[in-house]
Design an enzyme around this catalytic site. Sequence first.
Site, PDB file in Angstrom:
ATOM      1  N   LYS A  79       0.845  -1.191   0.000  1.00 30.48           N
ATOM      2  CA  LYS A  79       0.000   0.000   0.000  1.00 30.48           C
ATOM      3  C   LYS A  79       0.885   1.248   0.000  1.00 30.48           C
ATOM      4  O   LYS A  79       1.935   1.267   0.646  1.00 30.48           O
ATOM      5  CB  LYS A  79      -0.901  -0.019   1.244  1.00 30.48           C
ATOM      6  N   SER A 154      -9.670   1.893   3.075  1.00 31.07           N
ATOM      7  CA  SER A 154      -8.801   2.631   2.179  1.00 31.07           C
ATOM      8  C   SER A 154      -7.784   1.770   1.427  1.00 31.07           C
ATOM      9  O   SER A 154      -7.219   2.221   0.446  1.00 31.07           O
ATOM     10  CB  SER A 154      -8.034   3.678   2.987  1.00 31.07           C
ATOM     11  N   SER A 178      -9.844  -0.375   7.297  1.00 30.25           N
ATOM     12  CA  SER A 178      -9.266  -0.209   5.956  1.00 30.25           C
ATOM     13  C   SER A 178      -8.589  -1.434   5.360  1.00 30.25           C
ATOM     14  O   SER A 178      -8.250  -1.426   4.184  1.00 30.25           O
ATOM     15  CB  SER A 178      -8.269   0.951   5.958  1.00 30.25           C
TER      16      SER A 178
END
Lengths: 490, 484
Positions: A79, A154, A178
Site C-alpha cells: 500500500k 482505504s 481499511s
Amino acid sequence: MKLYQRTIRDLHQMLVDREISSVELTDAVLSQIDAVGDTTKAYLLVTRELALRQAQAADERLRANRDVRPLTGIPIALKDVLCVRDVVSTAGSKILRGFTPPYSATVVERLEGEGAVFLGKTNCDEFAMGSSNENSGYWPVRNPWSLDRVPGGSSGGSAAAVASGEAIAALGSDTGGSIRQPAALTGIVGLKPTYGRVSRYGLIAFASSLDQIGPMTRDVVDGALLLQAIAGHDPSDSTSSLRPVPDYLATLTDGVKGMRLGVPKEYFVAGMEPAVEQSIRDAIRLLEQQGASIEEVSLPHSDVALPAYYIIAPAEASSNLARYDGTRYGFQAGGGRNLIEEYMLTRQQGFGAEVKRRIMLGTYALSSGYYDAYYLQAQKVRTLIIEDFKQAFKKVDALLGATSPTAAFELGAKTQDPVAMYLNDIITIPANLGNVCGISVPCGLVDGLPIGLQVIAPGFGEAAALRVAYAFEAATQFHKARSPLMGAAA
Amino acid sequence: MSAIATRYEVVVGLEVHAQILTQSKMFCGCSTDYLTAPPNANTCPVCLGLPGSLPVINRRAVEATIRTALALNCEIPEFSKFDRKNYFYPDLPKGYQISQYDLPLSRNGHLEFDLNGEARRCGITRVHLEEDTGKLLHEGAIHEAQASLVNFNRAGVPLMEIVSEPDLRSADEAREYVMRLRAILQYIGVNHGDMESGQLRCDANVSLRPAGSAGLGTKVEVKNMNSFRAIHRAIEYEVERQTQVLESGGRLAQETRGWNDARGLTVSQRSKEYAEDYRYFPEPDLPPLDVSREWVAQIRAGLPELPAARRERFMTAFSLSPYDAALLTSSKTMAEFFEETVRLGAPAKTAANWILGDFSRLLNIDRKEIDDASIKPRHLQQLISLVDSGAITGKMAKQTFEAMYRAPDPGPALEAARGSTQISGDAELDRIVDQVIAENVKSVADFRAGKEQALKFLIGQGMKISRGRANPQRLDALLREKIQ
Ligand SMILES: [Zn+2]
C-alpha cells in the site's frame, strides 16, 4: 491454474521444488498487471525493475538453499502509505507527489529480509482516509468483481490487486476497517493485528493511536504466513509490543471444537443488507456445527464507537498532517506572497476534500474550549469500548459478525454523503478503538459480489482469530471463488 | 527609582529553557552538535519529521531532567507523558513540538538564593522536557529578506523548560535567580550555561500590582534576553515603562515584547488577541513514562554537592565570607579551581582574592570561563607561595599574573619571576647551607644514616631561609657535598 491465481503456500512449494523460478512467477504477475492494470487501476506505481532484481536474488537464494523463507520469491504489493527506500511513496496524496523516502518502513525491511519481491505501490484513499478508494489523490480503483463498483477502502488498491491476480498478497493498513472492509468487498482475507503487534515505523501516519499494518491474502494460511513475517517488536516504534510472537501456523488447524464464540447483538445494525445478515447467520451456524459453542453477547457502547472514532482519528490526523507544508518535500504550490499564504496555497491544492474535512474536524475537536467536550469525551468513550471487549472476552474466545453491512456499492453512490460513507465502517471501527484484532474471511456472494465474515479476538489473540477463520474457510469454498478479472481457476 | 515606582510591587516569573548536554538528540540518534556541524548534517528522518518516522525517547535526557528537578527540590510524579504542541513554523519540521502539558516530569520545587546578604526563595512551578526547534537564517532583515534558510541541526535537541512561580520582586532578584539556576545546571552537569549561544534562554513575565495587593496585574512576556545583564536591563526597563503607563492613567496590554539590547528597550511583538491555540493533546507515538521510585532514588544518590551546600562548606572549612563563598560557588569550574589551589597548599583567603580579583577581571574582559584560561591551580599556588615567602612583592606578583594569563603557557613567566630574584652568588648559598646544617643536626644525622627524606626537609629549610630565592637544585647539590 495460472501462477498468479495461486496462494503463497502453493507457490512456495513450487519454488522450493524448483518447479518454477521466482522470475517466472514475477513475470506472470507483471503480465497480469499489464493485462488488467488499466482496468482496476490498483497500482499507483509498478516497480518492475526492482521486482525482477529481487526475483533474481530470490532465485539465487533458492538455488543455494540459503535461508529460504516462506515468502522468498513471492511477489507482494505494498500500500502506498508504506515507505520504501528510493521508491516514490505518496500515501495516495498529491501533496506527497514525487516524495522518495531515504528509508524503508520496518515491515518493508522485514519482507526484504524474507526475500519477498515488491511489485509496486498500491492505490488507496488519500492518507488512508476513506472506505471506497474514491478519495485517492490520483484515481479511483475498480472492484475486479464488478468494474462499476468500489473495492472498498482505504486499502482498495491492495485488495483489488490480490483479487485480480495482480499480486499474490499485499500489505494494507487499517485505522477503522481499511484492511478488513476492502478484503470483504473483494473476496479475500484481510487481518488487522492488535495495535502494537506490527511496527508502524515508516507507515505514513493517519491516526497514530489506531493505525496498524496487516496482511491481505487469498486465504487464511497466507494471512498467517505474512503476519508471521511482519509481527514483532521494533525499537524504532515505541508503541510496538515486546510480547513474543507466537507461531501462528502451529495452532491454525486446531479447529473450533470447544471454543466459545460470541455474537454481539449490536453488530446486526440497521441498514444491513438482509442477504448479508443471512450469510453471517449461516456462517455462525456452520461454526456451531464444527463444535463451537455460540452465545449472544453485548457490546453496549458499539453505537458510540463511530462518533468517537470521527473525533479521535481526525484529531490525530490534523496534527500528523501538519508537516505537509510544502517547504521541505513533496508538492509546493508556489506563488504565495508570504509564508502563511504559501502554506495555505500548498495545502489547499495538495489535499483532497475528505482530507481537508478531517483536518478541520480534528482541529476543531482539539481547539481550546472544545477539547473537553469532544476529544476528551471521545477518549472516555474509547475506554468504555475497551471495557466492553474485556467483559465480552471473559465469556467468549472470539466474536463473530459481518465485516461490512453491505456488499460493494457503485462508484459515486456515496461520495456526496460523507456520513453514509462513514457508516460502512460501523462494525470494523470498534476493533481499532478497543485494541483488539480482527480478520475478515470470505463468507459468500450476494448478487455475485463477495462479502466477509469478521472474527474479532482479544488483544494479541491473532492466533485465535486465525484459527476460527481457518476452521470456517476449511469447511467452505467461498475463498476459492475468483473474480472475473482473475479468471476461473481452470 | 522614582517615588512613583514604590507604589507598585514588581512581580516577575521566569521561564528558562536549558538544552541538555546529551550526546544524541531527544527522539533520534543524531548528534546534538549544532554549533560546529555543517548545516543540516546532523539530521535524520525522525528529526526532519519525514512521513512515517517515529520518535524514541532518549532516557538520558529524561534522567537529566529528573536530576535538575531534584536539585530544584521538585516532586517527581510516578506517571508522566508527552504531548503535542501544534503550530506552524518553518523551524518546526513536524508542525508540532513534542513537549509536556498537564503531566510534566516534575513540579512544586523551589530555589533558594541570596540577595545582598538576605535569603530569598523562589517557587519552581515545574520542570518539563521537550525538543528544541531548528534555526532560521534570513538573508538580511527578516521583513525584507528575499529568502530564508533552515538549519535542522538543532531540531530535536533535548530542552528543559524550568518555570518559576511569580515570586521575584525586582530585576536584581531575577538576575540572581538565573545566576543561581545556571550554577546548579552546571554543577549537575546538564548544561554549560552559555546564554549567548542560546544553550540557556530566559523569558520573563513582568507585571505590576499596587503595593500590598495580592492579585496579579496585566502580564507582559519579555523575550530575547541573551545575558544576565540583558535580563536585568530588560526587566528594569519594563518596570519603568509599565509604571509610566499606569501612572498616566493608561492600560497595559497583555502582550509579548522583545528586548532590543542595542536600543535598550522592549518592542511589542504580538498581542494576546492573536495568541496561538496550541491544541495540546497526548502524543500518541510515545507510551506514557513510568518513573519508578528506584530510578528517582538512584538519580538522587548520584547528585553532586550543590552550590548552596558547597557555599556553606566554603564558609566553615575555609573561613570565607558569605559573599566570597557565594561568588566562588556560582560557577562549578571556579569553585573547583579554588579548591584545587587550596589543596596544593595556597592559603584559602589569598587564593579566593586572586580568583575573585585579578583573575575574574581578566576573564570578564575576555568573556572567558576559568577553565578556558591557561593558568591552572598549580600555577596560581606557586605564584602565591612566591609572594608568601617574600621572594617577590605583591606588585610584582600582579604583573607576573597578567603575564602568565596572557601566555599560552604560564610556566616561563612564573619561572622568570622566580629567576629574577634567585640567589646566584655561591658565597650567599654557602652561608645558607651552613646555617641549615648547623640548625638541623638531627636531620643531617638522619640523612647520613641513609634517609633520603631528610634531605628534602633540609632543602625546604634552605628555601625558607632564602625566602624562596635559592635554586633548589643547587641547594640539593651543595647540601650533599657538605654533609658527606
Ligand atoms: Zn535525527
